[in-house]
Design a protein around this motif. Sequence first.
Motif, mmCIF file in Angstrom:
data_model
loop_
_atom_site.group_PDB
_atom_site.id
_atom_site.type_symbol
_atom_site.label_atom_id
_atom_site.label_comp_id
_atom_site.label_asym_id
_atom_site.label_seq_id
_atom_site.Cartn_x
_atom_site.Cartn_y
_atom_site.Cartn_z
ATOM 1 N N ARG A 111 37.790 39.357 47.283
ATOM 2 C CA ARG A 111 36.408 39.771 47.524
ATOM 3 C C ARG A 111 35.498 38.948 46.632
ATOM 4 N N GLN A 151 30.877 35.300 42.421
ATOM 5 C CA GLN A 151 31.106 36.670 41.952
ATOM 6 C C GLN A 151 32.409 37.140 42.577
ATOM 7 N N TRP A 206 20.948 38.224 48.744
ATOM 8 C CA TRP A 206 20.450 39.428 48.083
ATOM 9 C C TRP A 206 20.135 39.076 46.639
ATOM 10 N N ALA A 241 19.727 44.045 45.645
ATOM 11 C CA ALA A 241 20.899 44.903 45.402
ATOM 12 C C ALA A 241 21.175 45.871 46.557
ATOM 13 N N GLY A 252 24.959 37.429 51.135
ATOM 14 C CA GLY A 252 25.122 38.485 52.126
ATOM 15 C C GLY A 252 25.617 37.871 53.428
HETATM 16 N N1 V3L Z 1 24.945 44.068 43.668
HETATM 17 C C1 V3L Z 1 24.909 45.162 44.470
HETATM 18 N N2 V3L Z 1 25.869 45.480 45.356
HETATM 19 C C2 V3L Z 1 26.925 44.637 45.442
HETATM 20 C C3 V3L Z 1 27.038 43.479 44.641
HETATM 21 C C4 V3L Z 1 25.986 43.192 43.738
HETATM 22 N N3 V3L Z 1 26.008 42.117 42.952
HETATM 23 N N4 V3L Z 1 28.203 42.854 44.951
HETATM 24 C C5 V3L Z 1 28.776 43.578 45.892
HETATM 25 N N5 V3L Z 1 28.032 44.658 46.201
HETATM 26 P P1 V3L Z 1 32.535 43.172 47.689
HETATM 27 P P2 V3L Z 1 25.123 42.253 54.346
HETATM 28 C C6 V3L Z 1 26.404 44.127 49.773
HETATM 29 C C7 V3L Z 1 28.318 45.692 47.212
HETATM 30 O O1 V3L Z 1 31.923 41.824 47.366
HETATM 31 O O2 V3L Z 1 24.648 43.041 55.538
HETATM 32 C C8 V3L Z 1 24.898 44.142 49.921
HETATM 33 O O3 V3L Z 1 24.255 44.490 48.726
HETATM 34 C C9 V3L Z 1 28.244 45.072 48.579
HETATM 35 O O4 V3L Z 1 26.896 45.235 49.043
HETATM 36 O O5 V3L Z 1 33.435 43.111 48.869
HETATM 37 O O6 V3L Z 1 26.545 41.789 54.483
HETATM 38 C C10 V3L Z 1 24.661 45.135 51.013
HETATM 39 O O7 V3L Z 1 24.435 46.422 50.488
HETATM 40 C C11 V3L Z 1 29.271 45.823 49.370
HETATM 41 O O8 V3L Z 1 28.681 46.962 49.984
HETATM 42 O O9 V3L Z 1 33.220 43.785 46.483
HETATM 43 O O10 V3L Z 1 24.191 41.136 53.950
HETATM 44 C C12 V3L Z 1 25.957 45.119 51.817
HETATM 45 O O11 V3L Z 1 26.863 44.231 51.100
HETATM 46 C C13 V3L Z 1 30.271 46.313 48.326
HETATM 47 O O12 V3L Z 1 29.645 46.159 47.055
HETATM 48 C C14 V3L Z 1 25.798 44.530 53.204
HETATM 49 O O13 V3L Z 1 25.093 43.287 53.117
HETATM 50 C C15 V3L Z 1 31.570 45.532 48.328
HETATM 51 O O14 V3L Z 1 31.329 44.153 48.087
#
Ligand code: V3L
Length: 85
Positions: free
Chosen positions: A63, A55, A16, A80, A11
């Motif tokens: 991302r 991931q 998380w 999560a 995060g």
């Molecule tokens: N499980 C749940 N939600 C996820 C996951 C996962 N494994 N991966 C991405 N997301 P991206 P802070 C995260 C969510 O990587 O304040 C946190 O769970 C991700 O949620 O760009 O930065 C928080 O809810 C994001 O909202 O594809 O620590 C939130 O970020 C979205 O998918 C803020 O956390 C896009 O992630």
Amino acid sequence: FDGGYQWFYEGRNGWWQYDERTSKEMENSYKNEDKTIELLIAGFLYVVDFENMLQIRRNDPSRRRQIKRDFSTISKKGVAGIRTN
Ligand code: V3L
């Protein structure tokens, strides 16, 4: 689960924990020595790369988040996206 380990993703300033179902799936793949698995999370496909411990969103590889396997007792932001502290 097993030995008190859990899976975590990066995060903004902390870790998380993955949801229970996903954590179990990751642990099984890890034990199976898979190099990658695919996860469906909130409508997006992600690749978990166990060699680089990342991931990565499938349709947008920019991302990416670091992941780790660590003790369930470590300090974390929540599970999560649900804050616990
Ligand atoms: N499980 C749940 N939600 C996820 C996951 C996962 N494994 N991966 C991405 N997301 P991206 P802070 C995260 C969510 O990587 O304040 C946190 O769970 C991700 O949620 O760009 O930065 C928080 O809810 C994001 O909202 O594809 O620590 C939130 O970020 C979205 O998918 C803020 O956390 C896009 O992630």
